[in-house]
Design an enzyme around this catalytic site. Sequence first.
Site, mmCIF file in Angstrom:
data_model
loop_
_atom_site.group_PDB
_atom_site.id
_atom_site.type_symbol
_atom_site.label_atom_id
_atom_site.label_comp_id
_atom_site.label_asym_id
_atom_site.label_seq_id
_atom_site.Cartn_x
_atom_site.Cartn_y
_atom_site.Cartn_z
ATOM 1 N N GLY A 14 0.775 -1.241 0.000
ATOM 2 C CA GLY A 14 0.000 0.000 0.000
ATOM 3 C C GLY A 14 0.797 1.277 0.000
ATOM 4 C CB THR A 15 4.291 2.118 -0.159
ATOM 5 O OG1 THR A 15 4.798 1.266 -1.199
ATOM 6 C CG2 THR A 15 4.377 1.416 1.178
ATOM 7 N N GLY A 17 0.755 4.129 -5.947
ATOM 8 C CA GLY A 17 -0.156 3.755 -7.007
ATOM 9 C C GLY A 17 -1.546 3.377 -6.550
ATOM 10 C CE1 TYR A 151 1.897 -8.156 -13.877
ATOM 11 C CE2 TYR A 151 0.683 -7.962 -15.933
ATOM 12 C CZ TYR A 151 0.862 -7.606 -14.604
ATOM 13 O OH TYR A 151 0.004 -6.708 -14.018
#
Length: 244
Positions: A14-15, A17, A151
Site C-alpha cells: 500500500g505504499t 499507485g 506476467y
Amino acid sequence: MGKLDGKVAVIIGGTSGMALETAKLFVEEGAYVFVTGRRQEKLDAAVAEIGHNVTGVQGDLAKMADLDRLFETVRDEKGHIDVLFVSAGSGHLGQFVHNVTEQVFHDTFVTNVKNVLFAVQKALPLFRDGGSIILNSSIAHRKALPGIGVYSASKAAVRSFARTWAMELKDRKIRVNAISPGPIDTPHTADAPQEWKDGMIAAVPMGRFGEPREIATAALFLASSDSSYITGADLCVDGGLTQV
C-alpha cells in the site's frame, strides 16, 4: 456515514499507485487500514499521506516471518480483519518465450502468486465471517500480449484463486473477487517505453490510461456491502479494452 465505518482493512503493497489510493479512500470511508511496504522510507511517506487511522508494517512479504509479523500486528492492535486487498505485484516487458529467464519467472511467480496465496492463508484466522477479499489481477490474463507471457500467466493464477477461494470460503460468507486493471497511470507504468504507452492508449476505447483512484473506487465497491451478492467475479477496470 462511510461505506466502511468500523471496518478493519489490510492492504498488501500500500505504499504507491493503486494500493495507496485505495488505502486513502478506505480511510475516507471510515475504515482503519494497515498498509505494508518493503522500504521503510516509502512506507513512512505513505502513512503520512494517508494521515490517520493507519498503521504501516514494514516487511518483505516473500518472507513468511514478515507475513506473520504483519498479521500479529493486526491481531494485537485490532483483533480482526474485515477486508483484505492484495495489491502487490510485478512484471517485466520484453520477456518472450525465446528469451525469458529463470530468474524473471521465479521472481514474477513469487511476487504475484506465492505471496498472494500465503497472505490470504495467514489472514484467514483473523477474518470475521462475512468479510471481503480482493485480489489485484490484470487484464493481461485476458489478452494475448507478446512479451509479458510470464506476467500474464501469473495474473491468470490470481484470477483462478478468486474463483476457487470463493467456493472454499462460502460457508464463512467471505466473498473473494478479483480486480483486473487495464493500463493505469502509476509509477510502474511511468517508466514504460513511450511506444508501449501509445499502443495501449490506441487500444483503449476511452483513449487514455486509467487513474489509480479509479481502481480504488472499484476496490471500495467490492469491499463494501454494495457488492454483497458478488463473489468469484473478475471486475475489469480497463476503459473497455477487453470488452469491445
